[in-house]
Design an enzyme around this catalytic site. Structure first.
Site, PDB file in Angstrom:
ATOM      1  N   LYS A  63       0.827  -1.284  -0.101  1.00  0.00           N
ATOM      2  CA  LYS A  63      -0.023   0.113   0.096  1.00  0.00           C
ATOM      3  C   LYS A  63       0.976   1.316   0.166  1.00  0.00           C
ATOM      4  CE  LYS A  63      -2.283  -2.693  -0.741  1.00  0.00           C
ATOM      5  NZ  LYS A  63      -2.543  -4.326  -0.312  1.00  0.00           N
ATOM      6  N   GLY A 119      -1.043 -13.532 -13.465  1.00  0.00           N
ATOM      7  CA  GLY A 119      -2.124 -13.483 -12.721  1.00  0.00           C
ATOM      8  C   GLY A 119      -2.908 -12.212 -12.358  1.00  0.00           C
ATOM      9  N   ILE A 158      -2.974  -9.184  -6.217  1.00  0.00           N
ATOM     10  CA  ILE A 158      -1.619  -8.667  -6.120  1.00  0.00           C
ATOM     11  C   ILE A 158      -1.010  -8.215  -7.544  1.00  0.00           C
ATOM     12  CG2 ILE A 158       0.930  -9.111  -5.527  1.00  0.00           C
ATOM     13  CD1 ILE A 158       0.120 -11.361  -3.593  1.00  0.00           C
ATOM     14  N   VAL A 212      -0.064 -15.846  -9.053  1.00  0.00           N
ATOM     15  CA  VAL A 212      -1.174 -16.605  -9.327  1.00  0.00           C
ATOM     16  C   VAL A 212      -1.895 -17.500  -8.006  1.00  0.00           C
ATOM     17  CG1 VAL A 212      -0.282 -17.326 -11.621  1.00  0.00           C
ATOM     18  CG2 VAL A 212       0.576 -18.745  -9.645  1.00  0.00           C
ATOM     19  N   ASP A 236      -3.784 -17.807   7.211  1.00  0.00           N
ATOM     20  CA  ASP A 236      -3.711 -18.170   5.825  1.00  0.00           C
ATOM     21  C   ASP A 236      -3.639 -19.707   5.757  1.00  0.00           C
ATOM     22  OD1 ASP A 236      -3.926 -15.451   5.005  1.00  0.00           O
ATOM     23  OD2 ASP A 236      -1.666 -15.611   4.037  1.00  0.00           O
ATOM     24  N   HIS A 246     -22.108  15.663   5.492  1.00  0.00           N
ATOM     25  CA  HIS A 246     -21.704  16.107   4.277  1.00  0.00           C
ATOM     26  C   HIS A 246     -20.863  17.257   4.178  1.00  0.00           C
ATOM     27  CE1 HIS A 246     -23.229  17.580   0.570  1.00  0.00           C
ATOM     28  NE2 HIS A 246     -23.053  18.841   0.700  1.00  0.00           N
TER      29      HIS A 246
HETATM   30  P1  FAD Z   1       1.856 -14.373   7.846  1.00  0.00           P
HETATM   31  O1  FAD Z   1       1.428 -13.175   7.816  1.00  0.00           O
HETATM   32  O2  FAD Z   1       2.196 -15.216   6.481  1.00  0.00           O
HETATM   33  O3  FAD Z   1       2.785 -14.975   8.835  1.00  0.00           O
HETATM   34  C1  FAD Z   1       3.322 -16.187   9.282  1.00  0.00           C
HETATM   35  C2  FAD Z   1       4.406 -16.126   9.894  1.00  0.00           C
HETATM   36  O4  FAD Z   1       4.964 -17.330  10.433  1.00  0.00           O
HETATM   37  C3  FAD Z   1       5.787 -15.609   9.027  1.00  0.00           C
HETATM   38  O5  FAD Z   1       6.348 -14.259   9.361  1.00  0.00           O
HETATM   39  C4  FAD Z   1       6.739 -16.699   8.956  1.00  0.00           C
HETATM   40  O6  FAD Z   1       8.031 -16.493   8.916  1.00  0.00           O
HETATM   41  C5  FAD Z   1       6.429 -17.334  10.226  1.00  0.00           C
HETATM   42  N1  FAD Z   1       6.678 -18.883  10.159  1.00  0.00           N
HETATM   43  C6  FAD Z   1       6.132 -19.839   9.495  1.00  0.00           C
HETATM   44  N2  FAD Z   1       6.466 -21.231   9.932  1.00  0.00           N
HETATM   45  C7  FAD Z   1       7.441 -21.037  10.811  1.00  0.00           C
HETATM   46  C8  FAD Z   1       8.247 -21.950  11.638  1.00  0.00           C
HETATM   47  N3  FAD Z   1       8.025 -23.116  11.535  1.00  0.00           N
HETATM   48  N4  FAD Z   1       8.905 -21.403  12.555  1.00  0.00           N
HETATM   49  C9  FAD Z   1       8.824 -20.013  12.705  1.00  0.00           C
HETATM   50  N5  FAD Z   1       8.141 -19.146  12.063  1.00  0.00           N
HETATM   51  C10 FAD Z   1       7.312 -19.470  11.157  1.00  0.00           C
HETATM   52  N6  FAD Z   1      -4.306  -8.910   3.336  1.00  0.00           N
HETATM   53  C11 FAD Z   1      -5.078  -7.941   3.856  1.00  0.00           C
HETATM   54  O7  FAD Z   1      -6.115  -8.402   4.606  1.00  0.00           O
HETATM   55  N7  FAD Z   1      -5.055  -6.564   3.301  1.00  0.00           N
HETATM   56  C12 FAD Z   1      -3.833  -6.336   2.221  1.00  0.00           C
HETATM   57  O8  FAD Z   1      -3.825  -5.166   1.716  1.00  0.00           O
HETATM   58  C13 FAD Z   1      -3.238  -7.467   1.890  1.00  0.00           C
HETATM   59  N8  FAD Z   1      -2.140  -7.127   1.015  1.00  0.00           N
HETATM   60  C14 FAD Z   1      -1.246  -8.248   0.693  1.00  0.00           C
HETATM   61  C15 FAD Z   1      -0.379  -7.807  -0.307  1.00  0.00           C
HETATM   62  C16 FAD Z   1       0.751  -8.827  -0.593  1.00  0.00           C
HETATM   63  C17 FAD Z   1       1.924  -8.428  -1.595  1.00  0.00           C
HETATM   64  C18 FAD Z   1       0.581 -10.222  -0.069  1.00  0.00           C
HETATM   65  C19 FAD Z   1       1.722 -11.180  -0.273  1.00  0.00           C
HETATM   66  C20 FAD Z   1      -0.446 -10.350   0.774  1.00  0.00           C
HETATM   67  C21 FAD Z   1      -1.202  -9.563   1.110  1.00  0.00           C
HETATM   68  N9  FAD Z   1      -2.446  -9.597   2.072  1.00  0.00           N
HETATM   69  C22 FAD Z   1      -3.327  -8.751   2.480  1.00  0.00           C
HETATM   70  C23 FAD Z   1      -2.568 -10.888   2.706  1.00  0.00           C
HETATM   71  C24 FAD Z   1      -1.804 -10.834   4.199  1.00  0.00           C
HETATM   72  O9  FAD Z   1      -0.559 -10.639   4.328  1.00  0.00           O
HETATM   73  C25 FAD Z   1      -2.077 -12.292   5.021  1.00  0.00           C
HETATM   74  O10 FAD Z   1      -3.543 -12.776   4.824  1.00  0.00           O
HETATM   75  C26 FAD Z   1      -1.733 -12.338   6.274  1.00  0.00           C
HETATM   76  O11 FAD Z   1      -0.437 -11.721   6.385  1.00  0.00           O
HETATM   77  C27 FAD Z   1      -1.925 -13.853   7.071  1.00  0.00           C
HETATM   78  O12 FAD Z   1      -1.380 -13.566   8.244  1.00  0.00           O
HETATM   79  P2  FAD Z   1      -0.862 -15.019   9.073  1.00  0.00           P
HETATM   80  O13 FAD Z   1      -0.418 -14.517  10.343  1.00  0.00           O
HETATM   81  O14 FAD Z   1      -1.798 -15.993   8.682  1.00  0.00           O
HETATM   82  O15 FAD Z   1       0.617 -15.435   8.115  1.00  0.00           O
HETATM   83  P1  NAD Z   2      -5.242 -14.277  -6.459  1.00  0.00           P
HETATM   84  O1  NAD Z   2      -5.781 -15.530  -5.928  1.00  0.00           O
HETATM   85  O2  NAD Z   2      -6.007 -12.911  -5.876  1.00  0.00           O
HETATM   86  O3  NAD Z   2      -5.335 -14.038  -7.837  1.00  0.00           O
HETATM   87  C1  NAD Z   2      -4.810 -15.015  -8.847  1.00  0.00           C
HETATM   88  C2  NAD Z   2      -4.991 -14.890 -10.338  1.00  0.00           C
HETATM   89  O4  NAD Z   2      -4.134 -15.661 -10.942  1.00  0.00           O
HETATM   90  C3  NAD Z   2      -6.598 -15.476 -10.507  1.00  0.00           C
HETATM   91  O5  NAD Z   2      -6.944 -14.212 -11.150  1.00  0.00           O
HETATM   92  C4  NAD Z   2      -6.182 -16.605 -11.374  1.00  0.00           C
HETATM   93  O6  NAD Z   2      -7.053 -16.881 -12.327  1.00  0.00           O
HETATM   94  C5  NAD Z   2      -4.733 -16.408 -11.843  1.00  0.00           C
HETATM   95  N1  NAD Z   2      -4.177 -17.523 -12.322  1.00  0.00           N
HETATM   96  C6  NAD Z   2      -3.778 -18.639 -11.908  1.00  0.00           C
HETATM   97  N2  NAD Z   2      -3.113 -19.323 -12.667  1.00  0.00           N
HETATM   98  C7  NAD Z   2      -2.930 -18.748 -13.750  1.00  0.00           C
HETATM   99  C8  NAD Z   2      -2.087 -18.970 -14.749  1.00  0.00           C
HETATM  100  N3  NAD Z   2      -1.585 -20.256 -15.023  1.00  0.00           N
HETATM  101  N4  NAD Z   2      -1.983 -18.104 -15.830  1.00  0.00           N
HETATM  102  C9  NAD Z   2      -2.579 -17.014 -15.501  1.00  0.00           C
HETATM  103  N5  NAD Z   2      -3.303 -16.657 -14.477  1.00  0.00           N
HETATM  104  C10 NAD Z   2      -3.573 -17.567 -13.338  1.00  0.00           C
HETATM  105  O7  NAD Z   2      -3.880 -14.395  -6.054  1.00  0.00           O
HETATM  106  P2  NAD Z   2      -2.738 -13.352  -5.651  1.00  0.00           P
HETATM  107  O8  NAD Z   2      -3.063 -12.099  -6.520  1.00  0.00           O
HETATM  108  O9  NAD Z   2      -1.249 -14.050  -5.865  1.00  0.00           O
HETATM  109  O10 NAD Z   2      -2.824 -12.853  -4.021  1.00  0.00           O
HETATM  110  C11 NAD Z   2      -2.697 -14.130  -3.189  1.00  0.00           C
HETATM  111  C12 NAD Z   2      -3.512 -13.634  -1.992  1.00  0.00           C
HETATM  112  O11 NAD Z   2      -3.144 -12.862  -1.012  1.00  0.00           O
HETATM  113  C13 NAD Z   2      -4.936 -13.237  -2.316  1.00  0.00           C
HETATM  114  O12 NAD Z   2      -5.895 -14.164  -2.616  1.00  0.00           O
HETATM  115  C14 NAD Z   2      -5.572 -12.330  -1.212  1.00  0.00           C
HETATM  116  O13 NAD Z   2      -6.064 -13.413  -0.009  1.00  0.00           O
HETATM  117  C15 NAD Z   2      -3.868 -11.723  -0.494  1.00  0.00           C
HETATM  118  N6  NAD Z   2      -3.912 -10.525  -0.774  1.00  0.00           N
HETATM  119  C16 NAD Z   2      -4.904  -9.743  -0.533  1.00  0.00           C
HETATM  120  C17 NAD Z   2      -4.775  -8.300  -0.587  1.00  0.00           C
HETATM  121  C18 NAD Z   2      -5.707  -7.265  -0.245  1.00  0.00           C
HETATM  122  O14 NAD Z   2      -6.497  -7.445   0.642  1.00  0.00           O
HETATM  123  N7  NAD Z   2      -5.745  -6.117  -0.798  1.00  0.00           N
HETATM  124  C19 NAD Z   2      -3.724  -7.918  -1.675  1.00  0.00           C
HETATM  125  C20 NAD Z   2      -2.817  -8.875  -2.073  1.00  0.00           C
HETATM  126  C21 NAD Z   2      -3.093 -10.139  -1.791  1.00  0.00           C
END
Ligand code: FAD
Ligand code: NAD
Length: 476
Positions: free
Chosen positions: A50, A181, A185, A271, A312, A446
């Site tokens: 963001k 994809g 993201i 993806v 997750d 408003h």
């Molecule tokens: P994670 O945040 O993945 O945390 C898991 C942690 O566990 C990690 O730090 C890892 O190092 C640690 N871990 C794993 N296994 C072990 C182990 N065996 N020993 C020690 N440590 C370990 N979600 C939103 O709601 N809004 C958004 O705008 C948004 N944007 C995103 C943008 C991107 C680019 C990505 C990739 C994801 C985004 N998400 C967003 C999704 C969001 O980041 C996840 O849903 C969220 O972080 C999940 O939280 P979690 O605690 O389940 O796991």
């Molecule tokens: P996504 O599930 O949002 O999108 C994946 C896309 O890839 C889909 O549209 C799917 O049809 C496409 N796809 C799959 N296989 C393909 C292929 N072989 N060729 C071309 N397209 C293909 O997944 P993401 O963007 O990787 O994000 C992962 C997760 O992270 C999201 O589902 C969401 O839970 C979380 N996330 C959330 C936010 C937010 O809340 N704003 C932002 C980023 C990520």
């Protein structure tokens, strides 16, 4: 050996919130995190993406003012961006939040172990920390291991083929970026890179962008992609990729069967994400799975006694706020409170330009459940506040869906600039069981964008009244 009441694995928004709450409630708690506190969300996901999107939006606004824009603002020269500095600014935000999480855990008296946890049975793990090995045994284990980037078979990450993690820490803007994809993201970051100057090509396997979102909400985003010049291939697939240190050469099979070569400095793999279920001894725990995820009940209990799983790791939606809500609830259940994870709705926000938000049911979902509904919609083109913020012309709207009989709100969706800031009110309305009349009776300030929610509810009430009238006519 460390003996503790609660062991949390993973310091993301699921794990750190669970640990902090457990500590606050007086439970002896240990948190193990291999990387940095904050997890995917804070370190390499939500927050950094963001921040980059914000920087890209600001850069784009300045770019559009070259030679003068409609507001009378003019800059003489095209702006430049030093991405290394942008990334350093973003890293500063991440560091600050990371310190905030450390402070929160310290205050809650949570003991943090830095290292990778490997389980030998469901309640015992070893952690390699700075050369030493600690064994931790707990009464309760909360699994919050999160997720990782999914790769396509035969197309592993490496070199120019990157995930969102690397994309958020690039030191220069890739001249050509190929995004696989068009989901969350791919579009959030694809658009941001386009705004800061990359030539962006997006390849999506399905027939439309954001295929998991209600289609009308995605149309303004599709138009915006076209406007900013993102090249989009729908119903298309990457057939092969050759890579050198400097670039990736892909062939894409498009909808009509044509093969298009695309060369890019970086290929961004978006993806989907997969739960992190390997490499830490899950197999020693005998917990039941649900597809690739750990199966849980409404208390986030796994099938193994006193082993809990959140975030997750346990399934869709893979969103930070869901992980945190589950984490907080589990800590409270372990502390003896009667709680369960049963939200009316979990909001989702896509931070594209324009933004999309959805909470509760969309009209098609309600229809599939056989619910009789009434819908009201209000366009931002009729909102003074939106127009005054240059946000009225992107085709955005707020749409509210309610039951026809008692007019209870079932879902709210919106697309438009800044709508991410409205979703809290939408979610509250659903969680409190609001009716359209409740929204009508709430005086909205408003001029604000929130008035569009009020107006959408009024529009739904008018439709409901017209339907009732037609029904009365038929009876008469
Ligand atoms: P994670 O945040 O993945 O945390 C898991 C942690 O566990 C990690 O730090 C890892 O190092 C640690 N871990 C794993 N296994 C072990 C182990 N065996 N020993 C020690 N440590 C370990 N979600 C939103 O709601 N809004 C958004 O705008 C948004 N944007 C995103 C943008 C991107 C680019 C990505 C990739 C994801 C985004 N998400 C967003 C999704 C969001 O980041 C996840 O849903 C969220 O972080 C999940 O939280 P979690 O605690 O389940 O796991
Ligand atoms: P996504 O599930 O949002 O999108 C994946 C896309 O890839 C889909 O549209 C799917 O049809 C496409 N796809 C799959 N296989 C393909 C292929 N072989 N060729 C071309 N397209 C293909 O997944 P993401 O963007 O990787 O994000 C992962 C997760 O992270 C999201 O589902 C969401 O839970 C979380 N996330 C959330 C936010 C937010 O809340 N704003 C932002 C980023 C990520």
């Amino acid at each position: 050996m460390i003996r503790t009441k609660v062991l949390v694995v993973g310091g993301g928004p699921g794990g750190y919130v669970a640990a902090a709450r457990a500590g606050e409630l007086g439970l002896d708690t240990v948190l193990v995190e291999a990387s940095r506190l904050g997890g995917t969300c804070l370190i390499r996901g939500c927050i950094p993406s963001k921040a980059l999107i914000h920087a890209a939006g600001k850069f784009d606004a300045v770019k559009r003012a070259v030679g003068g824009d409609a507001l009378g603002i003019a800059v003489r020269e095209a702006p430049s961006i030093d991405l290394a500095r942008t990334v350093a600014w973003k890293d500063g935000i991440v560091d600050r939040l990371d310190r905030g999480v450390q402070g929160l855990l310290r205050k809650a008296k949570v003991r943090v172990l830095k290292g990778w946890a490997t389980f030998s049975d469901a309640k015992t793990c070893t952690v390699e920390t700075d050369g030493a090995t600690e064994t931790v045994r707990a009464e309760h284990v909360i699994l919050a291991n999160g997720s990782e980037t999914a790769a396509l078979p035969g197309l592993e990450l490496g070199g120019p083929v990157i995930s969102s993690t690397e994309a958020l820490s690039l030191s220069r803007v890739p001249q050509r970026l190929l995004v696989i994809g068009a989901g969350y993201i791919g579009l959030e970051l694809g658009m941001a890179f386009r705004k800061i100057g990359s030539e962006v090509t997006v390849v999506e396997a399905r027939e439309r962008i954001l295929p998991n979102w209600d289609e009308p909400l995605t149309i303004p985003v599709r138009r915006s992609l076209e406007r900013v010049g993102v090249s989009l291939h729908l119903s298309a697939r990457v057939e092969s990729v050759e890579r050198t240190e400097a670039e990736a050469r892909a062939t894409i099979r498009t909808k009509d069967g044509t093969v298009v070569p695309v060369t890019a400095d970086n290929l961004l793999m978006t993806v989907g994400r997969i739960p992190r279920t390997r490499g830490w001894g899950l197999e020693t725990m005998a917990v039941d799975m649900k597809g690739p995820f750990i199966r849980i009940d409404e208390h986030c209990r796994t099938s193994m006694r006193d082993v809990w799983a959140i975030g997750d790791l346990v399934g869709e939606p893979m969103l930070a706020h869901k992980a945190s809500a589950q984490g907080r609830m589990v800590a409270e259940v372990i502390a003896g409170n009667r709680r369960r994870f049963d939200p009316v709705a979990i909001p989702a926000v896509c931070f594209t330009d324009p933004e999309i938000v959805s909470v509760g049911l969309a009209p098609a979902e309600a229809a599939a459940r056989g619910l009789e509904t009434t819908v009201g919609q209000f366009p931002f083109s009729a909102s003074g506040r939106a127009l005054g913020m240059e946000a009225g012309g992107d085709g955005g709207f707020v749409r509210v869906l309610a039951r026809r009989d008692d007019r209870r709100v079932l879902g709210v969706q919106a697309v438009g600039a800044h709508v991410s800031e409205l979703v809290g009110e939408f979610t509250l309305a659903l969680e409190m069981g609001a009716t359209l009349e409740d929204i009508e009776a709430t005086i909205h300030a408003h001029p604000t964008l929130t008035e569009a929610f009020h107006d959408a509810a009024l529009s739904a009430l008018e439709h409901a009244a017209a339907d009732a009238h037609r029904g009365a006519d038929r009876l008469g």
